[in-house]
Design an enzyme around this catalytic site. Structure first.
Site, PDB file in Angstrom:
ATOM      1  N   HIS A 110     -22.989 -64.815  -8.129  1.00  0.00           N
ATOM      2  CA  HIS A 110     -23.956 -64.962  -9.186  1.00  0.00           C
ATOM      3  C   HIS A 110     -23.859 -66.137  -9.806  1.00  0.00           C
ATOM      4  O   HIS A 110     -22.724 -66.741 -10.103  1.00  0.00           O
ATOM      5  CB  HIS A 110     -23.888 -63.802 -10.405  1.00  0.00           C
ATOM      6  CG  HIS A 110     -24.681 -63.913 -11.420  1.00  0.00           C
ATOM      7  ND1 HIS A 110     -26.120 -63.625 -11.255  1.00  0.00           N
ATOM      8  CD2 HIS A 110     -24.569 -64.433 -12.624  1.00  0.00           C
ATOM      9  CE1 HIS A 110     -26.825 -63.695 -12.376  1.00  0.00           C
ATOM     10  NE2 HIS A 110     -26.086 -64.279 -13.266  1.00  0.00           N
ATOM     11  N   ASP A 151     -25.270 -56.927 -11.004  1.00  0.00           N
ATOM     12  CA  ASP A 151     -24.435 -57.980 -11.446  1.00  0.00           C
ATOM     13  C   ASP A 151     -23.287 -57.378 -12.508  1.00  0.00           C
ATOM     14  O   ASP A 151     -22.900 -57.805 -13.360  1.00  0.00           O
ATOM     15  CB  ASP A 151     -25.224 -58.913 -12.497  1.00  0.00           C
ATOM     16  CG  ASP A 151     -26.246 -59.616 -11.737  1.00  0.00           C
ATOM     17  OD1 ASP A 151     -25.920 -60.031 -10.460  1.00  0.00           O
ATOM     18  OD2 ASP A 151     -27.012 -60.230 -12.307  1.00  0.00           O
TER      19      ASP A 151
HETATM   20  C1  GRF Z   1     -27.456 -68.919  -5.546  1.00  0.00           C
HETATM   21  O1  GRF Z   1     -27.560 -69.610  -6.674  1.00  0.00           O
HETATM   22  C2  GRF Z   1     -26.579 -67.924  -5.804  1.00  0.00           C
HETATM   23  O2  GRF Z   1     -25.892 -67.744  -7.045  1.00  0.00           O
HETATM   24  C3  GRF Z   1     -27.598 -66.667  -6.048  1.00  0.00           C
HETATM   25  O3  GRF Z   1     -28.886 -67.118  -5.151  1.00  0.00           O
HETATM   26  C4  GRF Z   1     -28.744 -68.462  -5.020  1.00  0.00           C
HETATM   27  C5  GRF Z   1     -28.833 -68.657  -3.434  1.00  0.00           C
HETATM   28  O4  GRF Z   1     -28.783 -69.859  -3.149  1.00  0.00           O
HETATM   29  N1  GRF Z   1     -27.530 -65.367  -6.109  1.00  0.00           N
HETATM   30  P1  GRF Z   1     -28.846 -69.833  -1.492  1.00  0.00           P
HETATM   31  O5  GRF Z   1     -30.013 -69.372  -0.852  1.00  0.00           O
HETATM   32  O6  GRF Z   1     -27.456 -69.632  -1.046  1.00  0.00           O
HETATM   33  O7  GRF Z   1     -29.056 -71.464  -1.221  1.00  0.00           O
END
Ligand code: GRF
Length: 234
Positions: A110, A151
């Protein structure tokens, strides 16, 4: 630490671009990670997810999932012999039947310091907007075990990222994402190899390699490989 006879088989679930998937694939090719885990499946609720293209480019099997069909998801995971589920930008609720079966073997990242700025509807740029609106001076990624509430699961690792004076939600998101890319693969490997796990009472025990014993947060351990990796990310 657990000695490994064979790599842990990981499924990555992603809805978006998949930069965290890429960070994990890249990390698994390093000496630090060699032979400890392998991404054996990438699954998405969206046919156009960039994560699926990244998986294909790395010859990792891909699948679409019907996000509400827990039994189908379980059977897909069983077919691929999956031992650990890694959520990486997966925007759907994972059915309880899956989180129960994979209790202690399903993790998420997260982009804020939980338990603040999380919960249903708190994803993507909304998280960073909320951090700035609250006037928080520190943000950063949280890796946590996944349970049946968004979460909420026990925290595996966090990393502090400063909020700067001129930040926009977008600039903060970029800075936090760089820290995610350093932290998440190492936290995933720690869980995959059993260095960090849930005990019978649902508490996180163990420590990530390179961090002081019992610490899920390496800021004070300047010699740790994780601290080095995050420092290099900035
Ligand atoms: C990240 O910011 C992660 O924290 C959240 O979703 C986003 C995913 O980005 N859960 P990516 O698809 O890995 O670039």
């Amino acid at each position: 630490m657990t000695d490994h006879v064979r790599p842990t088989r990981i499924a990555v679930l992603a809805s978006g671009g998949g930069s965290n998937l890429q960070a994990l694939l890249d990390h698994l090719r390093t000496d630090e990670a060699a032979g400890r885990a392998t991404v054996s499946l990438v699954a998405s609720d969206r046919a156009d997810a960039g994560a699926l293209a990244r998986a294909t480019a790395h010859d990792v099997p891909c699948a679409r999932v019907a996000p509400d069909d827990g039994e189908e998801m379980l059977s897909l995971l069983a077919t691929h012999g999956i031992e650990l589920v890694v959520l990486a930008g997966y925007l759907r609720f994972v059915p309880e039947v899956v989180t129960r079966r994979f209790h202690g073997r399903i993790v998420n990242v997260h982009p804020a310091l939980l338990p603040s700025f999380g919960g249903h509807g708190m994803y993507g740029i909304r998280v960073h907007r909320a951090v700035l609106a609250a006037g928080a001076r520190i943000s950063g990624p949280t890796v946590h075990f996944v349970d049946e509430v968004y979460d909420r699961g026990p925290i595996v690792a966090q990393w502090p990222v400063p909020v700067l004076g001129g930040d926009t939600p977008e600039s903060l998101a970029k800075r936090v994402l760089r820290a995610e890319h350093a932290l998440y693969p190492r936290a995933v490997l720690a869980v995959a190899s059993g260095d960090v796990r849930l005990d019978e009472s649902g508490r996180v025990v163990g420590a990530m390699r390179g961090l002081a014993d019992g610490s899920a947060f390496g800021l004070l351990d300047g010699s740790s490989t994780l601290a080095d990796a995050v420092a290099r990310a900035f």
